[in-house]
Enzyme design. Structure first.
Site, mmCIF file in Angstrom:
data_model
loop_
_atom_site.group_PDB
_atom_site.id
_atom_site.type_symbol
_atom_site.label_atom_id
_atom_site.label_comp_id
_atom_site.label_asym_id
_atom_site.label_seq_id
_atom_site.Cartn_x
_atom_site.Cartn_y
_atom_site.Cartn_z
ATOM 1 N N HIS A 141 56.424 41.119 35.238
ATOM 2 C CA HIS A 141 57.404 41.904 36.003
ATOM 3 C C HIS A 141 57.349 43.338 35.494
ATOM 4 O O HIS A 141 57.401 43.569 34.291
ATOM 5 C CB HIS A 141 58.804 41.328 35.801
ATOM 6 C CG HIS A 141 59.886 42.186 36.398
ATOM 7 N ND1 HIS A 141 59.826 42.668 37.698
ATOM 8 C CD2 HIS A 141 61.044 42.664 35.884
ATOM 9 C CE1 HIS A 141 60.904 43.393 37.945
ATOM 10 N NE2 HIS A 141 61.653 43.421 36.864
ATOM 11 N N HIS B 76 58.251 47.779 36.632
ATOM 12 C CA HIS B 76 58.867 48.742 37.545
ATOM 13 C C HIS B 76 57.848 49.850 37.815
ATOM 14 O O HIS B 76 58.171 51.037 37.749
ATOM 15 C CB HIS B 76 60.160 49.308 36.956
ATOM 16 C CG HIS B 76 61.293 48.338 36.953
ATOM 17 N ND1 HIS B 76 62.453 48.535 37.658
ATOM 18 C CD2 HIS B 76 61.423 47.135 36.352
ATOM 19 C CE1 HIS B 76 63.269 47.506 37.466
ATOM 20 N NE2 HIS B 76 62.670 46.643 36.676
ATOM 21 N N ASP C 14 40.070 41.821 49.253
ATOM 22 C CA ASP C 14 39.325 41.245 48.124
ATOM 23 C C ASP C 14 40.243 40.400 47.237
ATOM 24 O O ASP C 14 39.769 39.570 46.459
ATOM 25 C CB ASP C 14 38.712 42.350 47.252
ATOM 26 C CG ASP C 14 37.459 42.953 47.868
ATOM 27 O OD1 ASP C 14 36.816 42.292 48.702
ATOM 28 O OD2 ASP C 14 37.115 44.105 47.503
ATOM 29 N N HIS D 83 64.280 46.170 44.266
ATOM 30 C CA HIS D 83 64.063 45.961 42.837
ATOM 31 C C HIS D 83 62.632 46.355 42.439
ATOM 32 O O HIS D 83 62.414 47.484 42.045
ATOM 33 C CB HIS D 83 64.371 44.493 42.513
ATOM 34 C CG HIS D 83 64.396 44.172 41.063
ATOM 35 N ND1 HIS D 83 65.103 43.118 40.538
ATOM 36 C CD2 HIS D 83 63.799 44.754 40.006
ATOM 37 C CE1 HIS D 83 64.945 43.083 39.232
ATOM 38 N NE2 HIS D 83 64.161 44.055 38.887
ATOM 39 N N TYR E 172 30.723 36.521 45.113
ATOM 40 C CA TYR E 172 31.073 37.660 44.252
ATOM 41 C C TYR E 172 31.152 37.154 42.816
ATOM 42 O O TYR E 172 31.632 36.068 42.557
ATOM 43 C CB TYR E 172 32.419 38.248 44.679
ATOM 44 C CG TYR E 172 32.842 39.446 43.849
ATOM 45 C CD1 TYR E 172 32.516 40.743 44.247
ATOM 46 C CD2 TYR E 172 33.541 39.269 42.668
ATOM 47 C CE1 TYR E 172 32.889 41.841 43.478
ATOM 48 C CE2 TYR E 172 33.927 40.354 41.895
ATOM 49 C CZ TYR E 172 33.593 41.641 42.303
ATOM 50 O OH TYR E 172 33.963 42.721 41.537
#
Lengths: 232, 232, 232, 232
Positions: C95, C97, C120, C171, C229
């Site tokens: 998480h 910001h 991708d 958020h 890939y």
């Protein structure tokens, strides 16, 4: 074999993150040896800080197949092969997902020639291809990506030796040059030109394309017959 | 000869990439010795990390020709000559292609004086020249670029000792100062003012120019007769 | 106990500021040990340069309570617990910001799939949850934040193993992966995709979502059954 | 005398360029000793890399005059004096010309509370003062700048202990905190909030202010009576 070619290719790939043009494995550089009929390219999906010169993969210009190397070549290898074949004077190719160039490619717009920084490098808008038709995507996709660039240059009557860069619509930039180092230089310049063009439109949405006389003056003082930029 | 002048010029040129104002060879600094009647300038097209003090080229203020140095001077040399002749108090000149200053130059807009950061440095909008007419481009282009700046200042009744910067439409910024170091400082400040002005318009497209009383207050507390900013 | 898990979690948290995704304490990483039924998470409000491996807090997947560690776990711990329970194959959660992801979250928009850089990594728009109703905010807020993400994926029929990221409206971003390192990779990629999408809309407000055939091609060449890939 | 206070102030000023909040001398920090009735502040116009602890100037809270130090104090000293007198609990003040905060100040807009990053720090829009009337500019300008901030807080019924930052219209940001370190933290957070708010409006010009329940939840989990963010 091909130690020098691998070393050049390796070194050029290491420059990508240093120039701020890639994160993780978002790009690749190749370098060609026309006499030997091969080029060296980054292996697929390997991070730059783990790359060793001997990891570079050698690809045949004739067959487009890897002829040396333990690793799989970049998934974009076939695009490189097409460009080396169609543009016989180029010595290196760079593909990145640099932020501003991708922004223009995703917006599917050619980058207007707004100023002398642009004209110092090329005398045309930076071309953006059309979106690829579904049947070509279903075909050999990476080969078709190269062909799209080549066709875009033919349709627009552009000379790849004078315009060493293109945006692939919805994808991102490819640049090239007479050497891998010059292709890298063009990748960095392209990113900066894309950023400058966006700032220009943000400052003045009605900004005009640079007048032809200034485009010719700047392009020719650096690239024309009587160029006087740089050292003799 | 001119060792000290070359050292000053060399050092100032090395600052350009450190200040984030140039990539590759996208800029040049010169420093003048008025008594000796010469100035030192970066050689054309040489990258900053390869520059040595002895590579600086010495140019005569009177003839505008190189009088010492093995290398060709910057292709913008004639612009520097014009500015040194027209602005007799300046001691250094900087030309860059910094991103935001180029954006405003390509947008062909003078940068509005939106706040005190700007007024701390100059009490007017940052002037942008007009686009050069074709017949002048065909003439001695770099001399004409300098003349355009000089004419822009005359037409707008601007004092180059108080307004040490200009944008050339479609091209980019030139800044100057009593020394090369101050010209560099002005180049960095200009880039930041251009960025702040764009952010200001993005936050509020109807943003107003700063009121005159605040412009005078801030300019004079730093540059006026009774300035009280800085040390005595 | 759990020394290896703590070391992995500690190392991953130190990557957050290095990747430019956080300032101060604006983010946290956790890493799970499914067999042991616990995960390690950053302690609340401790700056990254003071973090030691032994500071990581061990949380029980069953109870959601800290079972080892002297410090209080991240205030977002209950969100992590909900995600580990609902998405049984994930091994790490991040998480942050980060600036552009927060910008899209505050704008309460899912990020349109504009190009191949996005495709991708995932074959859908990056989902943004709805704003949380007041009664759920008043409840166990962090648990509800996790439930909002889970419900968003259910409603939109999204597979969290294929779409390892979400924006919480108002958020910011949560990302995950089979390991904490992959969750970090996804956090960095998400930030870059958010920035590219904004640039795309700035360059062309009428930019179109990438065509389905290109989305499928790029997603499958990297993640499909016949992916080619990377290395085998 | 005041060696510790000077050391704290010196160290805090050195943080300004490291945090990317200033170039050259575009900012200053002060730190107060309430018991001694003095504060230390950066000398005017001295670059950060030349600053020594003994260069800090000691100013009397009662008289507003320098009482120790060889150098002239910051030209913004009177603003600091007003704020220390009006806000009795604050221990440090920071003034910068950071890019995005200046952009909002020049646009003369308070920064809307768009998300939880903002609400984690303050539960109100970041206030922007009105433009100063001419007669107050002609008066003791720096004192009036401080008074403008104080009046802005009174008019809007804002608590400076809960809202540790303000934008001065046409000028830039001032932040404060119980210590100089916390004032610095708030200066960095303010710059980031200003950048996030601009990105938010660019992504969605109709973006809504965060709902009150979320504002209260986030502010109180970090700053309320029952705060549970961070360590006890």
């Amino acid at each position: 074999m091909y130690e020098e070619l691998k070393a050049i290719c390796h070194q050029a790939n290491l420059e990508l993150p240093k120039l701020g043009l890639v994160i993780y494995t978002f790009g690749n550089v190749s370098a060609v040896d026309r006499k030997a009929g091969v080029y060296a390219i980054k292996p697929s999906g390997v991070e730059y800080d783990r790359l060793r010169p001997e990891d570079m993969v050698i690809v045949s210009l004739e067959t487009g197949e890897a002829v040396e190397g333990r690793l799989r070549p970049s998934s974009d290898t076939n695009t490189h092969t097409v460009l080396y074949r169609a543009f016989p004077k180029i010595g290196g190719i760079v593909h990145t997902h640099s932020t501003y160039a991708v922004g223009w490619a995703q917006a599917a717009r050619s980058v207007p020639l707004y100023g002398t920084t642009h004209a110092d490098h090329l005398a045309a808008d930076i071309p953006c291809t059309e979106f690829m038709p579904d049947e070509r995507i279903a075909n050999d996709y990476e080969t078709e990506t190269g062909l799209q660039i080549v066709e875009c240059f033919r349709k627009k009557h552009l000379n790849p030796d004078e315009i060493p860069m293109a945006l692939v619509a919805g994808h991102g930039p490819f640049t090239w040059g007479t050497t891998a180092a010059k292709a890298l230089y063009n990748a960095k310049v392209l990113e900066e030109l894309c950023r400058m063009a966006l700032v220009t439109e943000q400052v003045n949405p009605a900004a005009a394309r640079l007048k032809e006389a200034l485009i010719e003056k700047h392009y020719n003082r650096k690239h024309g017959k009587n160029a006087y930029y740089g050292q003799k």
